[in-house]
Scaffold this motif. Sequence first.
Motif, PDB file in Angstrom:
ATOM      1  N   ILE A 284       0.893  -1.165   0.000  1.00 18.04           N
ATOM      2  CA  ILE A 284       0.000   0.000   0.000  1.00 18.04           C
ATOM      3  C   ILE A 284       0.927   1.209   0.000  1.00 18.04           C
ATOM      4  CG2 ILE A 284      -1.758   1.291   1.253  1.00 18.04           C
ATOM      5  CD1 ILE A 284      -2.731  -1.346   2.395  1.00 18.04           C
ATOM      6  N   PRO A 285       1.146   1.821  -1.162  1.00 14.88           N
ATOM      7  CA  PRO A 285       2.156   2.875  -1.265  1.00 14.88           C
ATOM      8  C   PRO A 285       1.744   4.256  -0.765  1.00 14.88           C
ATOM      9  CG  PRO A 285       1.182   2.479  -3.401  1.00 14.88           C
ATOM     10  CD  PRO A 285       0.580   1.490  -2.462  1.00 14.88           C
ATOM     11  N   GLY A 286       0.469   4.452  -0.451  1.00 17.13           N
ATOM     12  CA  GLY A 286       0.060   5.790  -0.036  1.00 17.13           C
ATOM     13  C   GLY A 286      -1.261   5.784   0.696  1.00 17.13           C
TER      14      GLY A 286
ATOM     15  N   VAL B 149       7.985   0.335   5.871  1.00 17.60           N
ATOM     16  CA  VAL B 149       7.609  -0.457   7.035  1.00 17.60           C
ATOM     17  C   VAL B 149       7.194  -1.825   6.529  1.00 17.60           C
ATOM     18  CG1 VAL B 149       6.009  -0.676   8.963  1.00 17.60           C
ATOM     19  CG2 VAL B 149       6.809   1.578   8.270  1.00 17.60           C
ATOM     20  N   LEU B 150       7.746  -2.881   7.130  1.00 16.32           N
ATOM     21  CA  LEU B 150       7.445  -4.238   6.703  1.00 16.32           C
ATOM     22  C   LEU B 150       6.582  -4.921   7.756  1.00 16.32           C
ATOM     23  CD1 LEU B 150       7.898  -6.628   4.764  1.00 16.32           C
ATOM     24  CD2 LEU B 150       9.938  -7.180   6.104  1.00 16.32           C
TER      25      LEU B 150
END
Length: 97
Positions: A64-66, A85-86
């Motif tokens: 989820i890039p944004g 963040v993983l």
Amino acid sequence: MIYLVVATILALTCHPAQGLINKIERQTDERKMNFIQMANFNDYPALQYKVTTHDGFILTLHRIPGPKYESNQDAVEKAKNRKTVLFLHGILGSSSQ
């Protein structure tokens, strides 16, 4: 007897009950979705990557890039300057649970 019939009709046609039914239907629909469908359904941009490890395992990674309501392209451009963040699920879980 008439009061019981009227009360039953009002209870069945009242809007809060309809809202509860819609919420239950939405949960049922989300249970059938994969991660990408679920993210898009909730207005999040989502990406999927297939990665092959050196020993031949094929992994599917989701991102989820944004924030909500941002297109995938815009989110990816802005994400280049952000920290990563993983999150990992449990051994018997998946990203859509």
